[in-house]
Motif scaffolding. Sequence first.
Motif, short mmCIF file in Angstrom:
data_model
loop_
_atom_site.label_atom_id
_atom_site.label_comp_id
_atom_site.label_asym_id
_atom_site.label_seq_id
_atom_site.Cartn_x
_atom_site.Cartn_y
_atom_site.Cartn_z
N GLY A 143 0.76 -1.24 0.00
CA GLY A 143 0.00 0.00 0.00
C GLY A 143 0.79 1.28 0.00
N ASN A 144 2.09 1.21 -0.29
CA ASN A 144 2.89 2.45 -0.24
C ASN A 144 3.39 2.89 -1.62
OD1 ASN A 144 4.77 0.46 -0.65
ND2 ASN A 144 5.91 0.79 1.25
N THR A 145 2.82 2.33 -2.68
CA THR A 145 3.24 2.75 -4.03
C THR A 145 2.23 3.71 -4.66
OG1 THR A 145 2.08 0.97 -5.20
CG2 THR A 145 4.30 0.48 -4.38
N GLY A 146 1.04 3.77 -4.09
CA GLY A 146 -0.02 4.61 -4.65
C GLY A 146 -0.79 3.95 -5.78
N HIS A 147 -0.41 2.73 -6.16
CA HIS A 147 -1.07 2.04 -7.26
C HIS A 147 -2.32 1.30 -6.79
CE1 HIS A 147 1.99 2.73 -10.30
NE2 HIS A 147 2.93 2.36 -9.44
N LEU A 148 -3.24 1.12 -7.72
CA LEU A 148 -4.39 0.26 -7.53
C LEU A 148 -4.21 -0.99 -8.36
CD1 LEU A 148 -7.31 2.84 -8.02
CD2 LEU A 148 -6.35 2.07 -5.87
N GLU A 149 -4.77 -2.11 -7.90
CA GLU A 149 -4.89 -3.26 -8.79
C GLU A 149 -5.90 -2.85 -9.86
OE1 GLU A 149 -5.70 -7.15 -7.44
OE2 GLU A 149 -3.96 -7.25 -6.12
N ALA A 150 -5.55 -3.02 -11.12
CA ALA A 150 -6.40 -2.55 -12.21
C ALA A 150 -6.34 -3.53 -13.38
CB ALA A 150 -5.97 -1.16 -12.65
N VAL A 151 -7.23 -3.30 -14.33
CA VAL A 151 -7.26 -4.15 -15.53
C VAL A 151 -7.38 -3.26 -16.76
CG1 VAL A 151 -8.61 -5.86 -16.81
CG2 VAL A 151 -8.24 -6.15 -14.36
N GLU A 152 -6.55 -3.55 -17.75
CA GLU A 152 -6.57 -2.84 -19.02
C GLU A 152 -7.37 -3.70 -20.00
OE1 GLU A 152 -3.09 -0.51 -21.07
OE2 GLU A 152 -2.99 -2.61 -21.70
N ILE A 153 -8.51 -3.18 -20.42
CA ILE A 153 -9.43 -3.91 -21.30
C ILE A 153 -9.23 -3.44 -22.74
CG2 ILE A 153 -11.84 -4.42 -21.80
CD1 ILE A 153 -12.37 -3.62 -18.79
N HIS A 154 -8.84 -4.34 -23.61
CA HIS A 154 -8.70 -4.04 -25.03
C HIS A 154 -9.98 -4.48 -25.72
CE1 HIS A 154 -4.09 -3.71 -25.08
NE2 HIS A 154 -4.45 -3.87 -23.81
N PHE A 155 -10.60 -3.59 -26.47
CA PHE A 155 -11.88 -3.94 -27.08
C PHE A 155 -12.03 -3.36 -28.47
CE2 PHE A 155 -12.53 0.11 -25.00
CZ PHE A 155 -13.44 0.81 -25.79
N ASP A 156 -12.94 -3.96 -29.21
CA ASP A 156 -13.26 -3.51 -30.56
C ASP A 156 -14.51 -2.63 -30.47
OD1 ASP A 156 -14.06 -3.15 -33.17
OD2 ASP A 156 -13.96 -5.26 -33.73
N PRO A 157 -14.38 -1.32 -30.67
CA PRO A 157 -15.52 -0.43 -30.53
C PRO A 157 -16.62 -0.66 -31.55
CG PRO A 157 -13.66 0.73 -31.50
CD PRO A 157 -13.15 -0.61 -31.06
N ALA A 158 -16.32 -1.41 -32.61
CA ALA A 158 -17.36 -1.75 -33.58
C ALA A 158 -18.27 -2.85 -33.05
CB ALA A 158 -16.72 -2.19 -34.90
N ARG A 159 -17.82 -3.55 -32.02
CA ARG A 159 -18.59 -4.66 -31.47
C ARG A 159 -19.16 -4.37 -30.08
NH1 ARG A 159 -15.43 -9.95 -31.27
NH2 ARG A 159 -17.54 -10.73 -30.89
N VAL A 160 -18.46 -3.55 -29.31
CA VAL A 160 -18.95 -3.20 -27.98
C VAL A 160 -18.50 -1.77 -27.67
CG1 VAL A 160 -16.90 -4.17 -26.81
CG2 VAL A 160 -19.05 -3.91 -25.55
N SER A 161 -19.40 -0.97 -27.13
CA SER A 161 -19.09 0.44 -26.88
C SER A 161 -18.40 0.63 -25.53
CB SER A 161 -20.36 1.28 -26.91
OG SER A 161 -21.18 0.99 -25.79
N ARG A 162 -17.68 1.72 -25.42
CA ARG A 162 -17.04 2.08 -24.15
C ARG A 162 -18.11 2.28 -23.07
NH1 ARG A 162 -12.02 4.12 -22.80
NH2 ARG A 162 -11.51 4.03 -25.02
N LYS A 163 -19.20 2.91 -23.44
CA LYS A 163 -20.28 3.16 -22.47
C LYS A 163 -20.83 1.84 -21.92
CE LYS A 163 -24.44 5.92 -21.70
NZ LYS A 163 -25.37 4.95 -21.10
N HIS A 164 -21.05 0.88 -22.80
CA HIS A 164 -21.57 -0.41 -22.33
C HIS A 164 -20.57 -1.09 -21.40
CE1 HIS A 164 -23.98 -3.95 -22.14
NE2 HIS A 164 -23.07 -4.71 -22.73
N LEU A 165 -19.30 -1.02 -21.73
CA LEU A 165 -18.29 -1.62 -20.85
C LEU A 165 -18.28 -0.94 -19.49
CD1 LEU A 165 -15.31 -2.15 -23.34
CD2 LEU A 165 -16.83 -3.90 -22.39
N LEU A 166 -18.43 0.37 -19.47
CA LEU A 166 -18.48 1.10 -18.20
C LEU A 166 -19.72 0.71 -17.40
CD1 LEU A 166 -17.30 4.65 -19.32
CD2 LEU A 166 -16.08 3.08 -17.80
N GLU A 167 -20.83 0.53 -18.09
CA GLU A 167 -22.06 0.10 -17.42
C GLU A 167 -21.90 -1.29 -16.82
OE1 GLU A 167 -25.21 2.59 -20.23
OE2 GLU A 167 -24.67 0.52 -20.73
#
Length: 221
Positions: A78-102
């Motif tokens: 807990g002393n690096t300031g980082h969060l555990e996170a995930v980088e999602i690679h997606f095709d916007p023609a198949r799924v929208s950023r808004k839908h992924l956020l939802e």
Amino acid sequence: MQIFKTLKPIALTVFMLLAMVLRGHEAEAQTQEKLIVAGGCFWCVESDFESVPGVIEAISGYTGGTTKNPTYGQVGKGNTGHLEAVEIHFDPARVSRKHLLELFIRSVDPTDADGQFCDRGYVYSTAIFVSNPKEKALAKTVLAEAASALGQQIVTPILESATFYHAEDYHQDYYKGSKLVLTRFGPKRQAAAYKRYRQACGRDSRVIQLWGDAAPFAKAY
């Protein structure tokens, strides 16, 4: 000499096929977009989003802090300031950023500012990372809609994108791994260990309690 005459058209055909494959990969790369979110245990977020049509891959990692090339051990303290996170690679023609956020906001507890489920502390906090005003406005819209749907305050912050560091190889695709690992439940294959962890952590039960039928990934393990 006849052999060489025969090989020339074969080599040319192979070359043309390779060129087509490379162009296909380049075109795919150009249409890809990225979304970085933090939702507690990155194994779970990775597992959830790799099941979404239009998502090309999800990578577990660390972001938001100041330490360069952090290790899992460093981040966990807990002393690096980082969060555990995930980088999602997606095709916007198949799924929208808004839908992924939802999907994301309904797969976590956005009312909890002190971690997620059994994983406590800042490292496991939720967050949405954005890199431009358009992405920020979209994230605000999704959070406002979620707050209205829940009738509760949403504490998930919208943060400026920072360097995303890939987690160690053994964390990638942990949820479907076959290596034997030692857990508090005894020796288990990674996939089985992941299911036991997720169940014991109460992730799905809390998400269902909060979101009900709107929870997109919750499973009865």
